[in-house]
Design a protein around this motif. Structure first.
Motif, mmCIF file in Angstrom:
data_model
loop_
_atom_site.group_PDB
_atom_site.id
_atom_site.type_symbol
_atom_site.label_atom_id
_atom_site.label_comp_id
_atom_site.label_asym_id
_atom_site.label_seq_id
_atom_site.Cartn_x
_atom_site.Cartn_y
_atom_site.Cartn_z
ATOM 1 N N TYR A 184 0.834 -1.212 0.000
ATOM 2 C CA TYR A 184 0.000 0.000 0.000
ATOM 3 C C TYR A 184 0.864 1.255 0.000
ATOM 4 N N ILE A 185 1.863 1.281 0.870
ATOM 5 C CA ILE A 185 2.705 2.470 0.992
ATOM 6 C C ILE A 185 3.496 2.725 -0.296
ATOM 7 N N LEU A 186 4.005 1.650 -0.906
ATOM 8 C CA LEU A 186 4.826 1.826 -2.102
ATOM 9 C C LEU A 186 4.020 2.345 -3.292
ATOM 10 N N THR A 187 2.732 2.027 -3.337
ATOM 11 C CA THR A 187 1.931 2.361 -4.516
ATOM 12 C C THR A 187 1.914 3.855 -4.792
ATOM 13 N N SER A 188 1.714 4.660 -3.751
ATOM 14 C CA SER A 188 1.615 6.105 -3.961
ATOM 15 C C SER A 188 2.955 6.749 -4.281
ATOM 16 N N ASN A 189 4.054 5.983 -4.163
ATOM 17 C CA ASN A 189 5.361 6.544 -4.520
ATOM 18 C C ASN A 189 5.460 6.862 -6.008
ATOM 19 N N MET A 254 5.959 -7.779 -5.678
ATOM 20 C CA MET A 254 5.335 -6.676 -4.952
ATOM 21 C C MET A 254 5.739 -5.336 -5.547
ATOM 22 N N ILE A 255 6.995 -5.220 -5.908
ATOM 23 C CA ILE A 255 7.470 -3.971 -6.511
ATOM 24 C C ILE A 255 6.787 -3.737 -7.851
ATOM 25 N N ALA A 256 6.660 -4.808 -8.659
ATOM 26 C CA ALA A 256 5.990 -4.684 -9.952
ATOM 27 C C ALA A 256 4.529 -4.294 -9.772
ATOM 28 N N GLY A 260 4.787 -0.769 -10.994
ATOM 29 C CA GLY A 260 4.541 -0.971 -12.420
ATOM 30 C C GLY A 260 3.103 -1.190 -12.813
ATOM 31 N N PHE A 261 2.210 -1.446 -11.851
ATOM 32 C CA PHE A 261 0.816 -1.723 -12.194
ATOM 33 C C PHE A 261 -0.122 -0.706 -11.544
#
Length: 400
Positions: A184-189, A254-256, A260-261
């Motif tokens: 969740y946190i990484l998505t808004s980056n 998770m990073i992708a 990336g998505f």
């Protein structure tokens, strides 16, 4: 006395009764063993009792269900080579009887050499070597000796095997929650970083100033992320096989997914709103935008609001790793609901109040964009539900 002795020699006893001592397993142990098997955890009995006792207890608790389990007497262990014993240990149902401390230590050592993650339970001094050698040593807190407690990694205060199973459930839940939190946190980056890259590389107008990035990272995302850390376990948590010990908490899948998505979807949707506000206001390419321009302030507010609204849907998507979020109920996590309320209130304060507009350089945009933002968020949730369906059905696009 002479008469009594004569009666005894002639078998002239009087039967007064029969005393039988029994130490049955707890009622909840059988269910705990069933859950262990369902979770891919194999239970091996290594006991100092005789063979008939070991097999009886193993059958009562469900550890053994077949007619011909592998039964090995400790007195015969010296006759087995390590390779022979490993072949026997690979069998689904293995019992050891009449074992000595060195036998327990040898079995644990061989299991670890086979690549197994080994947890050992014990309460006596003779269990200490095996407790120390295991990946996780679990001693009994009430009946266990001090030596066993010192050798163990975990001490059970209630001496209950079911507590171990509950601990496994909680551990798996915590692991899932940490992964959901990170995802969740990484998505808004992505929608935070991309505007700066496009601003520097292509000269696009800066769609998200630094203060609004801080408002997301330190404001709107905080409480929903905490709510993900307090999420209850999924219904299939004890039906999954143990994860690979070498598996990383943060992996490329998770990073992708985040960058990336879902992150790219958020960025694209936010830019659609941003540029539509600009073009609708009469802006043209290569025309410089002042940071104090009302049109620019509306556009960055629209970009910021799109991130917030899509993150609301994203937090629901991150509540489950494999099952549909609807299997948990949308309103079952109060902390997440409080977090969503707080981030929407913060969005309103930043976009609509004079103080928020002065600090963050924002301006209210046309309410006609709100349904579009909700649609974009719904698209993200549907995409995640589809990904989870493919993961459940075809084992595709999982995050493990």
């Amino acid at each position: 006395m002479e008469d009594e002795k004569a009666d005894a020699e002639n078998g002239g006893y009087c039967f007064y009764g029969l005393v039988v001592m029994q130490d049955p397993p707890r009622a909840e142990v059988a269910e705990s063993v069933r859950l262990c098997k369902q979770a891919g955890i194999r239970v091996v009995v290594i006991s100092g009792d005789q063979e008939s006792t070991v097999e009886s207890i193993a059958r009562q608790t469900g550890i053994v269900q077949s007619d011909t389990p592998v039964m090995i007497n400790g007195g015969d262990l010296a006759d087995y080579s390590d390779e022979q014993l490993k072949q026997l240990l690979a069998q689904p149902e293995v019992l050891f009887a009449r074992t000595l401390p060195r036998d327990k230590l040898r079995v644990v050592t061989l299991l670890k050499e086979m690549g197994e993650v080994v947890a050992v339970t014990g309460d006596g001094v003779n269990d200490a070597p095996a407790l120390r050698r295991a990946d996780v040593g679990i001693a009994m807190g009430k009946s266990g000796t001090e030596v066993a407690k010192e050798a163990a990694d975990i001490v059970l205060l209630d001496d209950n095997f079911a507590s171990i199973v509950r601990a496994i459930r909680e551990g798996r839940t915590a692991y899932d929650n940490i992964k959901g939190f990170i995802t969740y946190i990484l998505t808004s980056n992505t929608p935070e970083i991309v505007p700066f890259l496009l601003f520097i590389l292509l000269g696009w107008p800066l769609a998200l100033p630094v203060l609004l990035i801080l408002a997301i990272d330190l404001g709107t995302d905080m409480i929903p992320a905490i709510g993900l850390g307090m999420e209850k376990s999924e219904s299939d948590i004890m039906q999954r096989k143990p994860r690979d010990p070498a598996a990383q908490l943060l992996n490329w899948r998770m990073i992708a997914r985040s960058y990336g998505f879902i992150g790219l979807l958020q960025t694209s949707f936010s830019y659609l709103i941003f540029f539509h506000i600009l073009f609708a206001g009469g802006w043209e390419w290569d025309v410089e935008l002042a940071v104090t321009s009302p049109l620019y302030m509306q556009a960055i507010t629209g970009f910021f609001a799109t991130i917030i609204v899509t993150q609301v849907f994203n937090v629901f998507a991150c509540r489950t790793a494999k099952l549909s979020v609807f299997s948990k109920g949308l309103f079952s996590n109060r902390i997440i609901l409080i977090g969503i309320t707080s981030e929407l209130l913060l969005l309103a304060a930043i976009a609509l109040t004079p103080l928020g507009q002065m600090i963050f350089g924002t301006a209210p945009f046309d309410a006609v964009y709100l349904p579009w933002m909700l649609l974009f968020g719904l698209i993200i949730l549907v995409c995640e539900e589809l990904r989870k369906y493919l993961h459940r059905t075809y084992d595709l696009f999982g995050l493990e």
